[in-house]
Each structure stands twice: as structure tokens, then as C-alpha cells.
Design an enzyme around this catalytic site. Sequence first.
Site, PDB file in Angstrom:
ATOM      1  N   HIS A 179     -33.079 -15.404 -10.942  1.00 26.08           N
ATOM      2  CA  HIS A 179     -33.031 -15.652  -9.500  1.00 26.08           C
ATOM      3  C   HIS A 179     -33.845 -14.544  -8.820  1.00 26.08           C
ATOM      4  CE1 HIS A 179     -31.925 -17.287  -5.802  1.00 26.08           C
ATOM      5  NE2 HIS A 179     -30.604 -17.188  -5.822  1.00 26.08           N
TER       6      HIS A 179
ATOM      7  N   GLN B 151     -33.650 -13.740  -4.932  1.00 29.16           N
ATOM      8  CA  GLN B 151     -32.435 -13.007  -4.571  1.00 29.16           C
ATOM      9  C   GLN B 151     -32.605 -11.518  -4.847  1.00 29.16           C
ATOM     10  OE1 GLN B 151     -29.341 -14.182  -3.160  1.00 29.16           O
ATOM     11  NE2 GLN B 151     -29.244 -11.965  -2.901  1.00 29.16           N
TER      12      GLN B 151
ATOM     13  N   ARG C  59     -35.570 -25.249  -7.350  1.00 28.28           N
ATOM     14  CA  ARG C  59     -34.243 -24.704  -7.668  1.00 28.28           C
ATOM     15  C   ARG C  59     -33.609 -25.657  -8.675  1.00 28.28           C
ATOM     16  NH1 ARG C  59     -30.314 -21.282  -5.133  1.00 28.28           N
ATOM     17  NH2 ARG C  59     -28.177 -22.066  -5.324  1.00 28.28           N
TER      18      ARG C  59
ATOM     19  N   ARG D 115     -33.162 -12.689   2.613  1.00 26.94           N
ATOM     20  CA  ARG D 115     -33.793 -13.713   1.774  1.00 26.94           C
ATOM     21  C   ARG D 115     -35.006 -14.290   2.498  1.00 26.94           C
ATOM     22  NH1 ARG D 115     -31.045 -16.757  -2.001  1.00 26.94           N
ATOM     23  NH2 ARG D 115     -33.083 -17.768  -2.212  1.00 26.94           N
TER      24      ARG D 115
ATOM     25  N   CYS E 275     -24.436 -12.077  -3.665  1.00 26.91           N
ATOM     26  CA  CYS E 275     -25.470 -13.077  -3.376  1.00 26.91           C
ATOM     27  C   CYS E 275     -24.927 -14.285  -2.616  1.00 26.91           C
ATOM     28  CB  CYS E 275     -26.157 -13.517  -4.668  1.00 26.91           C
ATOM     29  SG  CYS E 275     -25.018 -14.165  -5.908  1.00 26.91           S
TER      30      CYS E 275
ATOM     31  N   ASP F  59     -20.565 -11.228  -7.897  1.00 24.83           N
ATOM     32  CA  ASP F  59     -20.997 -12.626  -7.866  1.00 24.83           C
ATOM     33  C   ASP F  59     -19.810 -13.468  -8.311  1.00 24.83           C
ATOM     34  OD1 ASP F  59     -22.474 -14.930  -7.655  1.00 24.83           O
ATOM     35  OD2 ASP F  59     -23.746 -14.564  -9.406  1.00 24.83           O
TER      36      ASP F  59
END
Length: 319
Positions: A143, A146, A116, A306, A278, A238
Amino acid sequence: MNALSVASSTFNLKGKDFLTLLDFSSDEIFYLLNQAVKLKEAHLSGKNPKSLEGKTLGMIFEKSSTRTRVSFEAGMLQLGGHPLFLSSKDLQLGRGETIADTAKVLSQFIDCIMIRTFEHEKVEELAKYASIPVINGLTDDFHPCQALADLLTIYEHKQSFSNLKVAYIGDGNNVAHSLMIGCAKMGIDFTLACPDGYKPKAWIVEKAQEIAKAMKSSIVITDNPIQAAKDADALYGDVWTSMGQEEESKARLETFASYQINKELVSYAKDDYLFLHCLPAHRGEEVTAEIIDGPNSVVFQQAGNRMHVQKALLQAILG
């Protein structure tokens, strides 16, 4: 299209990197989602398979994390494997060791790397020099983990990907990029509403539109949130200021003020719309509390998913 239509198919993804959904076919994504459904059912019944016993996942974090760290760590443990948290501050990577050398060294010890980080080029370089699979846990551009969780959540509620419209309202960022690609691969109509200066990267939009055309769906970029929300089956929000953008916070709050997902905006969507995010969320900024905490919100199921999609991914690439 039905995500379970590939239930009887087997795809050999062993050893494959997971850097972006662009590298996976629609059928391969269907397969991963189907496996995630099975693993979620097994988890809920208390019968997690120990399919990764003896395997070790190294998790490199250059950005802080809640969902990514805990979901990968818990998922790996549930499958019988062992996760290793590797902060960049603790690795020699943080003291100048090259990405190439880090990749080669870690390949001697562990079975898979999840990273990450910031620049997507770092993930690509890590994958280039590692002899083990590399998973993109988040970069500034993508991502993909996600997006897999988003697709699973949508499928669980809609039972199909056919004739759906997903509207993303806000910054054309890494989450928007991956969701756009994921929707294109699944044949879902996708509309992104964002102000000028915050549009998604043009080459990613062009690639997604190519895929969508082949899947007989559409990708639309607009600056009009009402156009995006109209007749949407799912609305996605988001944060307006992501990690590393804190100095832009004041300007972003002003620019995005008319892009808030609130009672008025959701009135344009279908009555049974889903609200996705998210997380983490800033109530009162990109979304009002009555929406994210309301009956159409599935954000915590989405967060939980996830772990299930990542277990499916780990199981597939580690064989």
C-alpha cells in the site's frame, strides 16, 4: 535527513509506474514529499495549480474504498484533471476480459490508471501491458500511497527523519510492508511487533533490512509489543482483520488481543509520540478510543495527507 533537502532538485518521473516504494530511490521519495508539502500549502491557500488540465485518471476498484477513492478523485479535480471511477463489476474485466487486453484498451483513452485490487501480480501485469503509468492503490502485498502519507505526516510533526523510531503493532500486512520499506528508505528505525503466523513476508523484510543498513537505520521484527513501543516516536495500528479475511475474524481477535495499542502500551513510547492508523479503525480492538481520539493521535491529518501525496505523485508521473 531532511525531506526538504531536495527542494531544489528535479527528478524526471514522467511515465513511471508506482507499484511499490522499492522502485523509488530515497531522493525520489524525498522529492515527492517535498512536492506534496508545496501542493498542500497551495491547497490551503486556495491556489491549486491546474497542472493536470486535460489529463484523465482511470480508477479501477476491485476492493471497496473511502480514502483511496475520494483522495484520488478530489486531488485529480483540484489539479484540473478528470477522474473516472471504474468498478470491476462494470468493466469487461469483471466478465473475463484479460488484464493485458484491459491495459491496452485503457491506454488508448486515458493518461494514467490507478488500481485497488487483491493479488499484487494483477498490478504488475497491468503495468506490463499498459503504455501509460499505473499506480498501485492497494494490493494484498503493498500500500505505497498510504506509506507516502504516513511519511509526510511524521515529517510535519517531527521536522526531520533523523533519529526516529516508528513502531508498528499488529498484523504484518500490506500496510506494514510499505511502511517498513518507506522507513528504511528514509533512514527511520522501524520495529514491527506481531504474533507468529502473522509475520511480514521474509523477502520484503530482507530487502528492507538491506536498504536500512545502507541508510544506517534498523528494521526489527519481534513478537513483543512492549519492545516495539519502547522509546518510539510514532506508534502505528491497523485493523486485525482486513478485507477478505472476515472468516478469520474470531481467531484473529484472540491472537491479537495482547497487541492492542492502549494506555499501558503507549506509556513505553516517548511522551510526544504520534499515533497513526491507516483507517478505518475498530475502537476497542486494535486501539482504544482514548488513544485514537486522544491528543497524540494524528490519524485524520494522516488521512488528509493521502490526497496531497497523491497529487504530488500524479503531477510527477504525468509531467
